[in-house]
Enzyme design. Structure first.
Site, PDB file in Angstrom:
ATOM      1  N   LYS A  82     -61.675  43.225 -56.675  1.00  0.00           N
ATOM      2  CA  LYS A  82     -60.444  43.993 -56.473  1.00  0.00           C
ATOM      3  C   LYS A  82     -59.272  43.387 -57.238  1.00  0.00           C
ATOM      4  O   LYS A  82     -58.532  44.085 -57.914  1.00  0.00           O
ATOM      5  CB  LYS A  82     -60.065  44.066 -54.987  1.00  0.00           C
ATOM      6  CG  LYS A  82     -61.066  44.767 -54.098  1.00  0.00           C
ATOM      7  CD  LYS A  82     -60.525  44.982 -52.697  1.00  0.00           C
ATOM      8  CE  LYS A  82     -60.187  43.696 -51.948  1.00  0.00           C
ATOM      9  NZ  LYS A  82     -61.360  42.882 -51.611  1.00  0.00           N
ATOM     10  N   ARG A 110     -56.764  46.616 -44.301  1.00  0.00           N
ATOM     11  CA  ARG A 110     -58.030  46.005 -43.932  1.00  0.00           C
ATOM     12  C   ARG A 110     -58.421  46.370 -42.503  1.00  0.00           C
ATOM     13  O   ARG A 110     -59.476  45.955 -42.035  1.00  0.00           O
ATOM     14  CB  ARG A 110     -57.908  44.484 -44.026  1.00  0.00           C
ATOM     15  CG  ARG A 110     -58.339  43.916 -45.383  1.00  0.00           C
ATOM     16  CD  ARG A 110     -58.103  42.444 -45.292  1.00  0.00           C
ATOM     17  NE  ARG A 110     -58.862  41.614 -46.168  1.00  0.00           N
ATOM     18  CZ  ARG A 110     -58.339  41.038 -47.256  1.00  0.00           C
ATOM     19  NH1 ARG A 110     -57.116  41.302 -47.638  1.00  0.00           N
ATOM     20  NH2 ARG A 110     -59.073  40.194 -47.935  1.00  0.00           N
ATOM     21  N   ARG A 117     -65.424  30.560 -57.624  1.00  0.00           N
ATOM     22  CA  ARG A 117     -64.125  31.016 -58.124  1.00  0.00           C
ATOM     23  C   ARG A 117     -63.065  29.906 -58.050  1.00  0.00           C
ATOM     24  O   ARG A 117     -62.921  29.251 -57.032  1.00  0.00           O
ATOM     25  CB  ARG A 117     -63.685  32.218 -57.270  1.00  0.00           C
ATOM     26  CG  ARG A 117     -62.433  32.862 -57.758  1.00  0.00           C
ATOM     27  CD  ARG A 117     -62.299  34.255 -57.201  1.00  0.00           C
ATOM     28  NE  ARG A 117     -61.965  34.290 -55.779  1.00  0.00           N
ATOM     29  CZ  ARG A 117     -61.670  35.399 -55.124  1.00  0.00           C
ATOM     30  NH1 ARG A 117     -61.682  36.563 -55.739  1.00  0.00           N
ATOM     31  NH2 ARG A 117     -61.383  35.363 -53.836  1.00  0.00           N
ATOM     32  N   ARG A 131     -59.484  27.927 -53.763  1.00  0.00           N
ATOM     33  CA  ARG A 131     -58.812  28.362 -52.533  1.00  0.00           C
ATOM     34  C   ARG A 131     -59.628  27.897 -51.337  1.00  0.00           C
ATOM     35  O   ARG A 131     -60.858  27.944 -51.361  1.00  0.00           O
ATOM     36  CB  ARG A 131     -58.716  29.887 -52.523  1.00  0.00           C
ATOM     37  CG  ARG A 131     -57.643  30.411 -53.447  1.00  0.00           C
ATOM     38  CD  ARG A 131     -57.731  31.892 -53.681  1.00  0.00           C
ATOM     39  NE  ARG A 131     -58.145  32.678 -52.518  1.00  0.00           N
ATOM     40  CZ  ARG A 131     -58.253  33.998 -52.528  1.00  0.00           C
ATOM     41  NH1 ARG A 131     -57.954  34.683 -53.611  1.00  0.00           N
ATOM     42  NH2 ARG A 131     -58.639  34.640 -51.458  1.00  0.00           N
ATOM     43  N   ARG A 164     -65.725  35.006 -43.851  1.00  0.00           N
ATOM     44  CA  ARG A 164     -64.935  36.113 -44.395  1.00  0.00           C
ATOM     45  C   ARG A 164     -65.795  37.355 -44.600  1.00  0.00           C
ATOM     46  O   ARG A 164     -65.366  38.464 -44.318  1.00  0.00           O
ATOM     47  CB  ARG A 164     -64.338  35.736 -45.758  1.00  0.00           C
ATOM     48  CG  ARG A 164     -63.114  34.889 -45.675  1.00  0.00           C
ATOM     49  CD  ARG A 164     -62.746  34.380 -47.040  1.00  0.00           C
ATOM     50  NE  ARG A 164     -62.051  35.374 -47.844  1.00  0.00           N
ATOM     51  CZ  ARG A 164     -61.974  35.315 -49.177  1.00  0.00           C
ATOM     52  NH1 ARG A 164     -62.572  34.355 -49.828  1.00  0.00           N
ATOM     53  NH2 ARG A 164     -61.291  36.208 -49.826  1.00  0.00           N
TER      54      ARG A 164
HETATM   55  P1  AMP Z   1     -57.371  38.117 -50.158  1.00  0.00           P
HETATM   56  O1  AMP Z   1     -56.799  37.336 -51.285  1.00  0.00           O
HETATM   57  O2  AMP Z   1     -57.046  39.584 -50.250  1.00  0.00           O
HETATM   58  O3  AMP Z   1     -58.843  37.876 -49.976  1.00  0.00           O
HETATM   59  O4  AMP Z   1     -56.664  37.604 -48.817  1.00  0.00           O
HETATM   60  C1  AMP Z   1     -56.743  36.269 -48.398  1.00  0.00           C
HETATM   61  C2  AMP Z   1     -56.471  36.151 -46.909  1.00  0.00           C
HETATM   62  O5  AMP Z   1     -55.166  36.685 -46.599  1.00  0.00           O
HETATM   63  C3  AMP Z   1     -57.414  36.957 -46.025  1.00  0.00           C
HETATM   64  O6  AMP Z   1     -58.625  36.252 -45.775  1.00  0.00           O
HETATM   65  C4  AMP Z   1     -56.572  37.138 -44.772  1.00  0.00           C
HETATM   66  O7  AMP Z   1     -56.526  35.951 -44.001  1.00  0.00           O
HETATM   67  C5  AMP Z   1     -55.184  37.367 -45.349  1.00  0.00           C
HETATM   68  N1  AMP Z   1     -54.937  38.819 -45.607  1.00  0.00           N
HETATM   69  C6  AMP Z   1     -54.732  39.416 -46.822  1.00  0.00           C
HETATM   70  N2  AMP Z   1     -54.545  40.737 -46.681  1.00  0.00           N
HETATM   71  C7  AMP Z   1     -54.636  41.000 -45.354  1.00  0.00           C
HETATM   72  C8  AMP Z   1     -54.564  42.184 -44.577  1.00  0.00           C
HETATM   73  N3  AMP Z   1     -54.366  43.398 -45.136  1.00  0.00           N
HETATM   74  N4  AMP Z   1     -54.690  42.072 -43.219  1.00  0.00           N
HETATM   75  C9  AMP Z   1     -54.889  40.881 -42.643  1.00  0.00           C
HETATM   76  N5  AMP Z   1     -55.003  39.721 -43.316  1.00  0.00           N
HETATM   77  C10 AMP Z   1     -54.879  39.763 -44.662  1.00  0.00           C
END
Ligand code: AMP
Length: 219
Positions: A13, A88, A127, A160, A171
């Site tokens: 994404k 999400r 990554r 990360r 996750r």
């Molecule tokens: P990502 O980079 O999109 O994988 O997001 C990293 C982390 O941020 C996720 O594992 C969540 O802990 C938090 N996060 C990001 N977007 C959301 C969302 N829409 N709702 C809840 N938590 C989020």
């Protein structure tokens, strides 16, 4: 246009959103990036989000929805948006629908990037990202020229906390269930487009682009 990229973590994404938002002149909004920036800046929001992120859990809806709605209310979102990592949960999707329909500018399409989960484990644990410019590398698929160092600014790359194997498993578990719920939510609204997310990134971009063009031609 207002587009959503849907997919499990590691489906691509972020990479695709960067390329496509630039090409289409859309504002790329990643809630994950927003939380990481807030955490790095040590804000109250960031500190709160950090606890959930490091456990591979979702940040609570009341925090996430407020932050996102504030962002899309800003003038630069008027050029069109590409959402990456939001919504999400169903309550997030509903809150977004309400906010956008109040403005008469609903979501045009949801692009669901699909990748087998065995591939996702390999992708995610390899990554590495640049803390300075946000560039994303992968030890196998797209290594930097010098191991461990960013090509753009020579900053030391970091992994990360949520890309480490135990966290990745958690996750994927948490994400699987409601990614499917969201897919049926947008499927019921006839907005869902499934995209094959395997193979080289340029091919995935091409498939996304033709799906977007078909929506834009129909609208
Ligand atoms: P990502 O980079 O999109 O994988 O997001 C990293 C982390 O941020 C996720 O594992 C969540 O802990 C938090 N996060 C990001 N977007 C959301 C969302 N829409 N709702 C809840 N938590 C989020």
């Amino acid at each position: 246009m207002r587009l959503i990229l849907l997919g499990l973590p590691g489906a691509g994404k972020g990479t695709q959103a960067k390329v496509l938002s630039e090409r289409l002149g859309l504002l790329h909004i990643s809630t994950g990036d927003m939380f990481r920036q807030a955490a790095a800046a040590g804000t109250e929001l960031g500190n709160r989000a950090q606890d959930y992120m490091s456990r591979g859990e979702l940040v609570p809806d009341e925090v996430t929805i407020g932050m996102l709605l504030e962002r899309i209310a800003q003038p630069d979102a008027g050029q069109g948006i590409m959402l990456d990592g939001f919504p999400r949960t169903i309550p997030q999707a509903e809150a977004l629908d309400v906010a956008l329909s109040e403005r008469g500018s609903p979501i045009d399409a949801v692009l669901y990037i699909q990748v087998p989960e065995s591939d996702l484990m390999t992708r995610l644990t390899g990554r590495w990202t640049c803390p300075q410019c946000g560039a994303i590398y992968h030890v196998q698929a797209s290594p930097p020229q010098t191991a461990g160092v960013c090509d753009n600014d020579q900053t030391q790359l970091t992994q990360r906390a949520d890309d480490q194997p135990d966290t990745v498993k958690a996750r994927l578990e948490t994400n699987r269930e409601w990614t499917e719920q969201l897919a049926s939510y947008y499927g019921n609204a006839s907005k869902l487009h499934a995209i094959d997310g395997t193979g080289d990134p340029a091919g995935i971009t091409a498939r996304l682009t033709s799906a977007i063009e078909s929506v834009s031609a129909a609208g």
